[in-house]
Design a protein around this motif. Structure first.
Motif, PDB file in Angstrom:
ATOM      1  N   GLU A  33      14.718   3.144  39.111  1.00 10.00           N
ATOM      2  CA  GLU A  33      14.974   3.646  37.763  1.00 10.00           C
ATOM      3  C   GLU A  33      13.848   4.556  37.290  1.00 10.00           C
ATOM      4  OE1 GLU A  33      16.730   1.400  34.283  1.00 10.00           O
ATOM      5  OE2 GLU A  33      14.596   1.168  33.892  1.00 10.00           O
ATOM      6  N   SER A  34      12.623   4.140  37.509  1.00  9.22           N
ATOM      7  CA  SER A  34      11.500   4.961  37.034  1.00  9.22           C
ATOM      8  C   SER A  34      11.452   6.291  37.777  1.00  9.22           C
ATOM      9  CB  SER A  34      10.193   4.192  37.189  1.00  9.22           C
ATOM     10  OG  SER A  34      10.190   3.092  36.287  1.00  9.22           O
ATOM     11  N   HIS A  37      14.113   8.483  36.312  1.00 10.66           N
ATOM     12  CA  HIS A  37      13.694   9.012  35.014  1.00 10.66           C
ATOM     13  C   HIS A  37      12.664  10.127  35.180  1.00 10.66           C
ATOM     14  CE1 HIS A  37      15.107   5.198  32.710  1.00 10.66           C
ATOM     15  NE2 HIS A  37      16.033   5.718  33.461  1.00 10.66           N
ATOM     16  N   ARG A  41      13.007  13.711  33.689  1.00  7.44           N
ATOM     17  CA  ARG A  41      11.946  14.341  32.888  1.00  7.44           C
ATOM     18  C   ARG A  41      11.537  15.690  33.470  1.00  7.44           C
ATOM     19  NH1 ARG A  41       9.774   9.433  32.696  1.00  7.44           N
ATOM     20  NH2 ARG A  41       8.214   9.895  34.278  1.00  7.44           N
ATOM     21  N   SER A  46      15.300  13.673  28.841  1.00  7.81           N
ATOM     22  CA  SER A  46      14.917  12.275  28.912  1.00  7.81           C
ATOM     23  C   SER A  46      16.174  11.459  29.148  1.00  7.81           C
ATOM     24  CB  SER A  46      14.248  11.828  27.617  1.00  7.81           C
ATOM     25  OG  SER A  46      14.228  10.418  27.554  1.00  7.81           O
ATOM     26  N   VAL A  47      16.010  10.310  29.800  1.00  8.98           N
ATOM     27  CA  VAL A  47      17.172   9.497  30.149  1.00  8.98           C
ATOM     28  C   VAL A  47      17.821   8.884  28.912  1.00  8.98           C
ATOM     29  CG1 VAL A  47      16.060   7.267  30.441  1.00  8.98           C
ATOM     30  CG2 VAL A  47      17.974   7.932  31.916  1.00  8.98           C
ATOM     31  N   HIS A  48      17.099   8.866  27.811  1.00 17.28           N
ATOM     32  CA  HIS A  48      17.620   8.260  26.579  1.00 17.28           C
ATOM     33  C   HIS A  48      17.307   9.266  25.488  1.00 17.28           C
ATOM     34  CE1 HIS A  48      18.924   4.441  24.604  1.00 17.28           C
ATOM     35  NE2 HIS A  48      18.334   4.975  23.558  1.00 17.28           N
ATOM     36  N   SER A  57      22.589   7.649  26.777  1.00 12.26           N
ATOM     37  CA  SER A  57      21.791   6.928  27.754  1.00 12.26           C
ATOM     38  C   SER A  57      22.601   6.846  29.045  1.00 12.26           C
ATOM     39  CB  SER A  57      21.424   5.544  27.215  1.00 12.26           C
ATOM     40  OG  SER A  57      20.410   4.964  28.018  1.00 12.26           O
ATOM     41  N   PRO A  59      23.544   4.056  31.401  1.00 12.66           N
ATOM     42  CA  PRO A  59      23.693   2.736  32.026  1.00 12.66           C
ATOM     43  C   PRO A  59      24.290   2.877  33.436  1.00 12.66           C
ATOM     44  CG  PRO A  59      25.003   2.886  29.988  1.00 12.66           C
ATOM     45  CD  PRO A  59      24.389   4.226  30.215  1.00 12.66           C
ATOM     46  N   ARG A  60      24.059   1.854  34.251  1.00 13.38           N
ATOM     47  CA  ARG A  60      24.522   1.921  35.633  1.00 13.38           C
ATOM     48  C   ARG A  60      25.879   1.235  35.783  1.00 13.38           C
ATOM     49  NH1 ARG A  60      20.611   4.371  35.271  1.00 13.38           N
ATOM     50  NH2 ARG A  60      18.450   3.852  35.673  1.00 13.38           N
ATOM     51  N   VAL A  61      26.711   1.750  36.668  1.00 11.78           N
ATOM     52  CA  VAL A  61      27.954   1.049  36.987  1.00 11.78           C
ATOM     53  C   VAL A  61      27.896   0.384  38.351  1.00 11.78           C
ATOM     54  CG1 VAL A  61      29.484   2.306  35.435  1.00 11.78           C
ATOM     55  CG2 VAL A  61      29.027   3.218  37.722  1.00 11.78           C
ATOM     56  N   ILE A 116      25.489   5.855  22.975  1.00 13.19           N
ATOM     57  CA  ILE A 116      24.978   4.553  22.564  1.00 13.19           C
ATOM     58  C   ILE A 116      25.075   4.462  21.050  1.00 13.19           C
ATOM     59  CG2 ILE A 116      22.940   3.047  22.487  1.00 13.19           C
ATOM     60  CD1 ILE A 116      23.866   3.426  25.301  1.00 13.19           C
ATOM     61  N   GLN A 120      29.279   0.133  18.235  1.00 15.15           N
ATOM     62  CA  GLN A 120      30.484   0.426  18.999  1.00 15.15           C
ATOM     63  C   GLN A 120      30.255   0.132  20.476  1.00 15.15           C
ATOM     64  OE1 GLN A 120      32.668   3.969  18.362  1.00 15.15           O
ATOM     65  NE2 GLN A 120      31.759   4.372  16.353  1.00 15.15           N
ATOM     66  N   PRO A 121      31.356  -0.069  21.208  1.00 17.33           N
ATOM     67  CA  PRO A 121      31.191  -0.266  22.654  1.00 17.33           C
ATOM     68  C   PRO A 121      30.618   0.991  23.300  1.00 17.33           C
ATOM     69  CG  PRO A 121      33.491  -0.650  21.979  1.00 17.33           C
ATOM     70  CD  PRO A 121      32.755  -0.172  20.765  1.00 17.33           C
ATOM     71  N   LEU A 122      29.997   0.807  24.449  1.00 21.85           N
ATOM     72  CA  LEU A 122      29.542   1.950  25.237  1.00 21.85           C
ATOM     73  C   LEU A 122      30.737   2.848  25.543  1.00 21.85           C
ATOM     74  CD1 LEU A 122      27.231   0.285  27.911  1.00 21.85           C
ATOM     75  CD2 LEU A 122      26.527   1.686  25.976  1.00 21.85           C
TER      76      LEU A 122
END
Lengths: 140, 140, 140, 140
Positions: A33-34, A37, A41, A46-48, A57, A59-61, A116, A120-122
């Protein structure tokens, strides 16, 4: 022509080891993950982030990892990231971990661009065009 | 006849959430591991034990997880574990995470019984017969 | 004359944030530890080493941290380490975390040099002289 | 008359150990937090809640821990929590960790009730009266 991977390194931290004396397997996902990111960058994003008033954002599936040899405290891991699929909303990354040429682990991670909103839901949304453009050079 | 899975539960802890407001994906692997260890303890053994003078542990060779819906702080996750393959040295577990019937995540983990010796590389060894016997009821 | 502190930096990682949107407080201790280890590596040693046939490590006997302002994902923290006490077996470190001049956190950690033997209790031993010598410049 | 502490237990998880063969010191803060949250849940509230349209959470301003003896994988720790100070906005908890009567660690944590708003700095607010009432029995 093969695209060049994005390359970074990571020192194995003591708190990521376990009583078997090696880096704990779950920490490889933190390192992936880092590294992801850092790649994002490097494109100037940015990831978020907030885009046009929306918080996005990734999120992973789906994620996976195969472990070839143990990583030990204070070893420097080389990480090569390739994008194996760039969809409208999702990105699939391949991560290759080596240490001084020795195969350590190979991981895969599929992240989905989501709006996000705490109330509410993703919800999956298209990856902003300017981000997708910057990811293309890493697509295999 | 289908074997009954091993079942346990896990409360999502605050420190396992991230700034997207949901449980961080890598923490699912911690929860899988702890559930695996609970299964092994239920057989009367420990995941990191001494057998006939050797320290045995179960490092992983491959893990994966698909994420179906977010888990949130203080939700109680139901975890069902099935063994999909029981080899001479390795065990492959399937983990199904649900919350109040909703699919949350599905994971897989292959662990290999290894001799742990600080001065030597990890070496796969057969799973002790008495442990393997206790795992058989969970083989699908 | 004040000794100059050992200085390093650390990017706040996404997995270290929590659902309050800020870096989780416990992760500051991971960052302190990694900074401590970097200081020790800079002296040519490792925090977990073999000296004259003994495995030495530095478990902690006391730690604390005050939090002044939140750290957020992808912020680069400046870390300054000073040694406030260097005993025969123990070292007490002071850690100052800032971000662009803003006070973020102040931590303290006392580590004790111990012989690590899987078959025996932890036992405090003197810090090897050559390591202690290298730590002295950071003593306030 | 001394108030009775809130009591809970926690199994030391494998992923919380490190290569020294013992539970990593930073994980004690995760265990403290989860025990604190269990105490708060036992009062019918949650550590991260909406009260009158505001999201409240309890970031920490100060934490500390002394370590008396190592905790090892799969040991069950007994945790006793006492509140040593209940202020208008803050709570200071004392945590006593033991294993089969042996002193393991003693921690302290001061949490401040804050309004969480992604677009504003953290702001301390009074602990809701109904929560404070439920915490009083644990004040020493």
């Amino acid at each position: 022509m093969m695209a060049a991977p994005f390359r970074t390194t990571r020192l194995v931290e003591f708190h990521d080891t376990d009583m078997a004396g090696i880096m704990h397997f779950a920490s490889f996902f933190h390192y992936m993950e880092s590294a992801e990111h850092e790649l994002i960058r490097s494109t100037g994003f940015s990831v978020h982030s907030t885009f046009e008033g929306q918080t996005l954002s990734f999120p992973r599936v789906a994620v996976s990892c195969q472990f070839h040899s143990p990583a030990r405290s204070e070893e420097v891991l080389d990480i090569a990231i390739r994008i194996t699929r760039l969809g409208e909303s999702s990105v699939t990354y391949d991560f290759e971990f080596t240490h001084e040429g020795r195969a350590v682990a190979q991981g895969e991670m599929t992240s989905v661009c989501c709006r996000i909103d705490p109330n509410q839901p993703l919800a999956a949304v298209p990856i902003p065009t300017e981000v997708a453009e910057k990811l293309k050079p890493y697509v295999v």
